[in-house]
Design a protein around this motif. Structure first.
Motif, short mmCIF file in Angstrom:
data_model
loop_
_atom_site.label_atom_id
_atom_site.label_comp_id
_atom_site.label_asym_id
_atom_site.label_seq_id
_atom_site.Cartn_x
_atom_site.Cartn_y
_atom_site.Cartn_z
N ILE A 181 0.83 -1.21 0.00
CA ILE A 181 0.00 0.00 0.00
C ILE A 181 0.86 1.26 0.00
O ILE A 181 1.73 1.42 0.85
N VAL A 182 0.63 2.12 -0.97
CA VAL A 182 1.25 3.44 -0.96
C VAL A 182 0.16 4.50 -0.85
O VAL A 182 0.19 5.36 0.01
N GLU B 140 -9.52 12.52 -2.36
CA GLU B 140 -9.03 13.88 -2.10
C GLU B 140 -8.02 14.34 -3.16
O GLU B 140 -7.29 15.31 -2.95
N ARG C 39 -5.14 13.31 -4.21
CA ARG C 39 -3.70 13.30 -3.97
C ARG C 39 -2.98 12.32 -4.89
O ARG C 39 -1.76 12.33 -4.97
#
Lengths: 211, 263
Positions: B56-57, B65, B67
């Motif tokens: 997971i990154v 949102e 990003r």
């Protein structure tokens, strides 16, 4: 929205913002809510923030303050006149003392600091520990994310008495735990970037640990 | 356009996440393109059960949102390339996303995948409402316990109120020996209360604990009867007519078949 060059610079122990002279109040407010909202890097960070005063009136300054405080109430804000600004070359090359936190981090808990970080406690799976500089854990890292040099500093290192995070990052380099075997019970280790990869070494066998 | 299905239960600990992982993997084995969404923000688990936690990154909240791009957050499964996971954020909570954002996300994913499976959090609050937003169908997981069935019944009512009609139910952790002795609710009793279609019956199996701890869904084990139960559920979702194996209790099977309209 086009991003006019607004810069946040980290100095010794504070952040400093240089808004360009032509920035509008709403652009500045949008910038701050983006930077300091609860999901960005500065989430939960406690620090001082100097804003170079472009000649706003009291009401405008209040609006700027509210925007920042509304996103992160731990930030201390000060408006300073441009002439009070210290030129970067005048800042002595002195390292800020590391932040020391005496507690363990459980799943879902997060800490982020601008400089170096010392945790006296354990890091559990699901926790996140983030620092602009080095991270030193006097305890066991049995999972979670440990991210040193978050602003891109690949010289940063991570030390722990037991270093087995789910994922480790130094600067922009990422390393993940092996899928199959467990890295428990190995002893003190230090991780740093070598040739673009994160290398973990036994701290005691490195030589410098014994010196 | 693919199909979006939410896996929910009301009560916690009945096996939603394990069910999502196994059905998703079983559909992938059948050659379908599948994306699993972990909607349990703040208490993510699906990544652990899938054995993908260390990859997971970015997560769902990062996508919502803005990003990162959606494809940056999607984690490709290490066994099946046609299976993806969109993990939940761990250091945030249910208020980090809203129903419109999830609906938009699921709609977008339906363009690219055959199945979008959404793993719902326990409860009936905002997390549940977020999870069912954007779902076209619902699968309810329950166990043969009065409390779990009660909560499942409550959830069926809430799904109807949100326009998600005709959910199906998976009865998890059934123990035939206990049912035979009359010590456990039997399937008839539960279906009578819930009055919805039965999608599958999953036996109680201690191998599930081993498989979830190892991050290897049990459908990967061809010899496992529990894995077989999940593979059958996946085939029923695909529209195949697979009889419910219930120890030759023909009467019940007939009754269930009638209920889900396949006889």
């Amino acid at each position: 929205m086009a991003n006019k060059e607004i810069e946040i610079k980290g100095t010794l122990d504070k952040l400093r913002v240089h808004p360009p002279p032509d920035v509008t109040l709403s652009e500045l407010k949008a910038f701050f809510s983006r930077k300091f909202n609860s999901s960005g890097f500065f989430q939960g960070v406690k620090c001082k923030l100097d804003i170079i005063d472009n000649g706003w009136d009291v009401r405008e300054k209040d609006e700027i303050r509210e925007t920042i405080k509304g996103n992160n109430e731990l930030i201390e804000i000060r408006f300073i006149r441009p002439e009070d600004e210290i030129a970067p070359k005048d800042i002595p090359k002195m390292k800020k003392a590391p932040e020391i936190i005496k507690r363990s981090f459980r799943s879902g808990q997060r800490v982020a600091v601008l400089g170096d970080l010392i945790v006296i406690g354990d890091i559990n799976p699901g926790a996140e520990v983030v620092a602009g500089g080095d991270i030193i854990v006097f305890g066991k890292v049995v999972g979670g994310l440990v991210h040193a040099g978050v602003e891109g500093n690949e010289e940063a290192s991570i030390f722990a008495l037991e270093l087995a995070p789910t994922q480790m990052r130094i600067g922009k380099i990422l390393g993940r735990a092996p899928d199959d075997r467990s890295r428990r019970g190995i002893g003190p280790e230090v991780a740093r970037v070598k040739n673009g990869r994160i290398i973990i070494e036994n701290y005691l066998a490195r030589g410098e640990g014994r010196r | 356009m693919g199909k979006s299905i939410v896996i929910t239960s009301g009560k916690g600990g009945v096996g939603k996440t394990t069910t999502t992982a196994n059905i998703g993997m079983a559909l992938a084995i059948l050659g379908r393109s599948v994306v699993l969404i972990d909607a349990d923000i703040g208490l993510r688990n699906l990544d652990v059960v899938m054995g993908l936690e260390n990859r997971i990154v970015y997560d769902l909240v990062d996508v919502v949102e803005d990003r990162c791009r959606l494809d940056q957050a999607l984690i490709k499964d290490k066994r099946y390339r046609n299976l993806m996971l969109l993990p939940a954020a761990q250091t945030r909570d249910k208020t980090a996303v809203n129903q419109e954002q999830i609906t938009k996300l699921v709609e977008g994913l339906r363009d690219e995948f055959d199945y979008v499976l959404i793993d719902s959090p326990a409860g009936i609050e905002q997390g549940f409402k977020n999870a069912i937003a954007g779902a076209q169908e619902a699968v309810i997981v329950t166990t043969p316990e009065v409390s779990a069935v009660r909560d499942a019944d409550r959830i069926i009512g809430m799904l109807e109120a949100e326009g998600l009609n005709d959910p199906t139910v998976i009865i998890n952790r059934i123990r035939k020996d206990m049912v035979k002795r009359g010590d456990m609710m039997d399937i008839d009793d539960m279906i009578e209360i819930l009055a919805i279609g039965l999608l599958g019956i999953v036996p109680d199996d201690e191998d599930i604990i081993v498989s979830t701890n190892k991050g290897e869904p049990i459908v990967l084990n061809n010899k496992s009867r529990t894995g077989e139960a999940f593979r059958n559920i996946a085939r029923r979702i695909e529209g195949e007519d697979i009889p419910l194996n219930n120890n030759g209790r023909g009467k019940i099977v007939q009754k269930i078949k009638r209920m889900i309209g396949i006889s």
